[in-house]
Design a protein around this motif. Structure first.
Motif, mmCIF file in Angstrom:
data_model
loop_
_atom_site.group_PDB
_atom_site.id
_atom_site.type_symbol
_atom_site.label_atom_id
_atom_site.label_comp_id
_atom_site.label_asym_id
_atom_site.label_seq_id
_atom_site.Cartn_x
_atom_site.Cartn_y
_atom_site.Cartn_z
ATOM 1 N N GLY A 374 21.604 -16.372 -21.347
ATOM 2 C CA GLY A 374 20.894 -17.483 -20.356
ATOM 3 C C GLY A 374 21.932 -17.908 -19.392
ATOM 4 N N ALA A 375 21.361 -18.777 -18.658
ATOM 5 C CA ALA A 375 22.332 -19.370 -17.576
ATOM 6 C C ALA A 375 23.696 -20.060 -17.848
ATOM 7 N N VAL A 376 23.570 -20.492 -19.321
ATOM 8 C CA VAL A 376 24.898 -21.064 -19.735
ATOM 9 C C VAL A 376 26.064 -20.057 -19.621
ATOM 10 N N GLY A 377 25.455 -18.703 -19.858
ATOM 11 C CA GLY A 377 26.709 -17.690 -19.608
ATOM 12 C C GLY A 377 27.643 -17.893 -20.770
ATOM 13 N N THR A 378 29.009 -17.618 -20.348
ATOM 14 C CA THR A 378 30.046 -17.961 -21.203
ATOM 15 C C THR A 378 30.758 -18.967 -20.991
ATOM 16 N N HIS A 427 26.847 -38.985 -14.760
ATOM 17 C CA HIS A 427 26.215 -37.866 -13.528
ATOM 18 C C HIS A 427 27.265 -37.035 -13.155
ATOM 19 N N VAL A 428 26.884 -35.997 -13.048
ATOM 20 C CA VAL A 428 27.977 -34.858 -12.608
ATOM 21 C C VAL A 428 27.091 -33.845 -11.337
ATOM 22 N N GLY A 429 27.520 -33.564 -10.400
ATOM 23 C CA GLY A 429 26.916 -32.681 -9.653
ATOM 24 C C GLY A 429 26.554 -31.390 -10.418
ATOM 25 N N GLY A 430 25.568 -30.907 -10.288
ATOM 26 C CA GLY A 430 24.974 -29.659 -11.077
ATOM 27 C C GLY A 430 25.870 -28.326 -10.795
ATOM 28 N N ALA A 431 26.402 -28.198 -9.666
ATOM 29 C CA ALA A 431 27.427 -27.179 -9.440
ATOM 30 C C ALA A 431 28.480 -27.038 -10.597
ATOM 31 N N ARG A 432 28.886 -28.327 -10.872
ATOM 32 C CA ARG A 432 30.084 -28.373 -11.871
ATOM 33 C C ARG A 432 29.865 -27.850 -13.173
ATOM 34 N N LEU A 433 28.368 -27.476 -13.571
ATOM 35 C CA LEU A 433 28.149 -27.193 -14.796
ATOM 36 C C LEU A 433 27.907 -25.615 -15.141
ATOM 37 N N TYR A 434 28.399 -25.062 -13.911
ATOM 38 C CA TYR A 434 28.438 -23.536 -14.150
ATOM 39 C C TYR A 434 29.713 -22.690 -13.562
ATOM 40 N N PRO A 435 29.973 -21.585 -13.984
ATOM 41 C CA PRO A 435 31.376 -20.962 -13.239
ATOM 42 C C PRO A 435 31.270 -21.106 -12.110
ATOM 43 N N LEU A 436 32.252 -21.316 -11.308
ATOM 44 C CA LEU A 436 32.455 -21.235 -9.845
ATOM 45 C C LEU A 436 32.272 -20.060 -9.229
ATOM 46 N N THR A 438 30.398 -17.713 -9.981
ATOM 47 C CA THR A 438 29.039 -16.834 -10.283
ATOM 48 C C THR A 438 28.077 -17.565 -9.273
ATOM 49 N N TYR A 439 26.948 -16.946 -9.231
ATOM 50 C CA TYR A 439 25.701 -17.541 -8.514
ATOM 51 C C TYR A 439 24.918 -18.448 -9.235
ATOM 52 N N THR A 440 25.314 -18.706 -10.550
ATOM 53 C CA THR A 440 24.371 -19.552 -11.554
ATOM 54 C C THR A 440 23.587 -20.625 -10.689
ATOM 55 N N PHE A 441 24.263 -21.414 -10.253
ATOM 56 C CA PHE A 441 23.794 -22.777 -9.654
ATOM 57 C C PHE A 441 22.851 -22.474 -8.543
ATOM 58 N N GLN A 442 23.203 -21.468 -7.547
ATOM 59 C CA GLN A 442 22.333 -21.321 -6.755
ATOM 60 C C GLN A 442 20.965 -20.563 -7.127
ATOM 61 N N ARG A 443 21.384 -19.479 -8.120
ATOM 62 C CA ARG A 443 20.096 -19.027 -8.872
ATOM 63 C C ARG A 443 19.116 -20.150 -9.402
ATOM 64 N N LEU A 444 19.761 -21.005 -9.990
ATOM 65 C CA LEU A 444 18.944 -21.769 -10.760
ATOM 66 C C LEU A 444 17.952 -22.872 -9.726
ATOM 67 N N ARG A 445 18.867 -23.135 -8.569
ATOM 68 C CA ARG A 445 18.023 -23.812 -7.597
ATOM 69 C C ARG A 445 17.173 -23.202 -7.102
ATOM 70 N N GLN A 446 17.048 -21.837 -6.956
ATOM 71 C CA GLN A 446 15.983 -21.166 -6.287
ATOM 72 C C GLN A 446 15.025 -20.992 -7.680
ATOM 73 N N ILE A 447 15.088 -20.862 -8.582
ATOM 74 C CA ILE A 447 14.084 -20.768 -9.694
ATOM 75 C C ILE A 447 13.474 -22.195 -9.558
ATOM 76 N N LYS A 448 14.169 -23.256 -9.484
ATOM 77 C CA LYS A 448 13.931 -24.630 -9.547
ATOM 78 C C LYS A 448 12.660 -24.584 -8.392
ATOM 79 N N ALA A 449 13.093 -23.981 -7.067
ATOM 80 C CA ALA A 449 12.080 -23.896 -5.948
ATOM 81 C C ALA A 449 10.829 -23.378 -6.123
#
Ligand SMILES: Cc1cc2nc3c(=O)[nH]c(=O)nc-3n(C[C@H](O)[C@H](O)[C@H](O)COP(=O)(O)OP(=O)(O)OC[C@H]3O[C@@H](n4cnc5c(N)ncnc54)[C@H](O)[C@@H]3O)c2cc1C
Length: 599
Positions: A374-378, A427-436, A438-449
């Motif tokens: 899943g989005a957590v990846g490695t 609180h931490v910006g969501g982008a920091r939770l995923y590998p820099l 990868t596109y994980t954060f962008q993809r999550l934002r699109q799925i959220k949208a």
């Protein structure tokens, strides 16, 4: 930089009649401020968090969840799903938000034939560990029996079998969820695979999970325990543990920690009020092999040694987590490496009011990628650190925060850019939770949208919805001026919006920041390291690594917002992808003489 995810909501309620009608439609309870049960209903496991939602819904069925979601949508309210409130400290203010508690949904079904457990949303890990063990299975639970299965798993889930079997999120086989439209969906690799990917590491931003299906693993032989030494030996013991951890196989998951046991009756007498350096480990294998493996640690002559063959249910208690709700303040970070200097900084800052400071070894199955993840990846860092202290009142809470800050500052030279979802208690910006990269954060934002464009669901680490950026909003920036329309569109599609407050330092070019920003509104100042006077930036200007070269001709500089600013942001992974995919953009960079500075 704070990313704003929308303002407070003002509920649109025509009197309280609608609320009473909702109450009548629920099998569970709807608790409102002023009700006798209000304080019990709004309480989180973490007693230091004072949750003040608009209402609390204690749901008892999937239909209850649907009714609450429909009500929230009709009345412009948000929903914060919560199991236990272990992760409550990073939740935003709950104005205009229904706290949807799943604690009454604790059913667990074990399907031994299929080696699967179906777990309702409010189940605690102990609800699963015990029946799974009775049928000959282990699950990927964490250190504490009363953490919620769903919250833990949606954030990644790192437990005692993490190096041998991986993260819990990656062993989920299906998720049952209610969407913002009130649809009941079953997510798996074939049904709505994008959303299935997103929830496994993206947290609670995408809907209310009503049940989760997990893989079960046949119970292996387990050799586990803890060794204790006096605190004075912390530096020596932790260095030896680090050296040892780098030689052991993936079947070993271990933790080096410092514990200041509080002087309270719940703590066994022999440890009460005392401080220790401790190594805890679980080995998946035989007693003979385990004994040989820990011999190196035993040679350090611990004052207490509990290593022995254990039943799987014993792993729930190995870490000695508090058995009941407590007020806690803590935070964590990933460490790329753990050299002697980092251990020195850890030990030096391991002082009260911090109570427990731990470093877990990563690697093994957590670091190997697989298609089904899943989005957590490695997790690619070497270690993860978490520190916590008790915070019975605001004054002590402030002192614990300061102690956590000092510890984090001491470890900063080895900190990864990414941070661990489940150990981030601020609180931490969501982008920091995923590998820099990868596109994980962008993809999550699109799925959220796609699934929750109005951002009804509030998570402890929210994923903001992707916004549609019009090409006109970027076309005026000199960096993008020569791009053909189709390429501008692709660029706009990869950009996000951000707001920053006056006084915010936005990016330090010679450190990790390499996002490119376009200023839409507001003013900033580029501050160079010594030398020429500051350069002013305003609407239409671009900055970031490339933009700075464009605007100010500086390679090392910091941008500070002079006024509140509205920015469009192209993050580094997208920047790299776009410069490779769009030849015109790459040419535009070169024609402006903008080579990337080496970092
Ligand atoms: C004592 C202690 C020990 C811990 N040990 C570990 C450990 O070993 N490994 C590890 O990885 N983490 C560990 N954690 C961190 C823990 O995993 C997180 O705090 C996690 O968020 C807790 O999940 P929860 O459901 O209990 O908490 P909650 O606060 O109830 O949930 C956290 C978040 O999960 C989401 N969520 C919960 N339920 C739902 C739902 N039904 N639908 C949609 N979203 C939902 C929400 O966004 C919510 O804000 C520990 C925390 C504590 C306090």
């Amino acid at each position: 930089m704070p990313l704003m995810t929308g303002g407070a909501r003002s509920p649109d309620l025509a009197g309280t009649g609608d609320l009473h009608a909702l109450r009548g439609r629920l099998t569970g309870s709807l608790v409102l401020p002023g009700d006798p049960e209000w304080d019990d209903a709004r309480r989180a496991w973490n007693l230091a968090v004072d949750q003040r939602p608009f209402a609390v819904a204690l749901v008892e069925s999937v239909e209850d969840v649907v009714r609450v979601v429909e009500f929230a949508r009709e009345h412009g309210l948000r929903i914060a799903p919560q199991g236990t409130g272990h992760g409550a400290s990073s939740l935003a203010v709950l104005d205009g938000t229904i706290l949807l508690k799943t604690s009454r949904l604790r059913g667990v079904e074990i399907d031994a034939g299929a080696a699967r457990a179906r777990v309702q949303a409010g189940a605690l890990w102990e609800d699963v560990v015990v029946p799974a063990a009775e049928q000959g299975f282990v699950v990927l639970h964490g250190s504490s029996p009363d953490v919620g299965v769903v919250g833990y798993t949606l954030g990644g889930g790192m437990g005692w079998l993490a190096r041998s079997r991986g993260l819990a999120a990656n062993s989920v086989t299906a998720v049952e969820l209610v969407t913002s439209e009130g649809r009941i969906v079953r997510l798996d690799s074939e049904n709505e695979p994008d959303l299935f990917w997103a929830v496994r590491g993206g947290g609670g931003s995408f809907g209310v999970v009503t049940a989760i299906e997990l893989e079960l693993y046949p119970t292996p032989e387990l050799y586990a325990g803890a060794m204790f030494w006096p605190l004075e030996r912390a530096d020596e013991v932790l260095r030896s543990w680090r050296d040892w951890s780098e030689t052991v196989p993936h079947e070993v998951t271990s933790v080096g920690r410092i514990l200041h046991f509080p002087p309270i009756p719940d703590v066994p007498e022999e440890m009460r009020g005392q401080s220790f350096v401790i190594v805890e480990a679980v080995f998946v294998g035989s007693e003979a092999d385990g004994t040989a493996l820990v011999a190196q640690l035993r040679a350090l002559d611990p004052s207490r040694d509990t290593f022995a063959p254990v039943a799987p249910t014993a792993l729930q208690h190995l870490h000695m987590d508090p058995p009941q709700p407590v007020p806690g303040v803590g935070d964590g970070l990933f460490l790329e490496r753990l050299p002697d200097e980092a251990i020195g900084a850890f030990v030096q800052n391991a002082v009260p009011p911090l109570i427990s400071l731990e470093i877990r070894q990563l690697g093994g199955a957590m670091a190997s990628s697989a298609q089904h993840h899943g989005a957590v990846g490695t997790l690619d860092a070497g270690y993860v650190m978490f520190a916590v202290g008790m915070a019975p009142n605001p004054e002590i809470a402030a002192a614990v925060h300061e102690a956590v800050d000092r510890l984090k500052a001491g470890l900063a030279p080895w900190e990864s850019a990414r941070t661990y979802f489940n150990f981030a208690e601020r609180h931490v910006g969501g982008a920091r939770l995923y590998p820099l990269k990868t596109y994980t954060f962008q993809r999550l934002r699109q799925i959220k949208a796609t699934y929750d464009p109005a951002e009804m669901f509030v998570s402890n680490h929210p994923i903001p919805s992707a916004v549609v950026i019009d090409t006109a909003r970027i076309a005026g920036a000199p960096l993008f001026a020569n791009l053909p329309a189709t390429e501008l569109e692709e660029l706009a599609g990869a950009m996000g919006e951000a707001e920053v407050d006056a006084g915010t330092e936005i990016v330090t070019i010679d450190e990790s920041g390499s996002t490119v920003y376009v200023i839409e509104a507001g003013e900033a100042e580029v501050i160079g390291a010594g030398g020429p006077p500051p350069v002013a930036l305003g609407p239409g200007d671009t900055f970031g690594e490339i933009g700075l070269l464009l605007t100010a001709g500086k390679r090392t500089a910091t941008v500070v917002a002079r006024t509140p600013m509205q920015l469009l942001a192209l993050s580094e992974p997208d920047f790299e992808r776009i410069r490779q995919e769009i030849p015109e953009f790459e040419r535009s960079l070169r024609s402006l003489g903008l080579e990337r500075s080496s970092r």
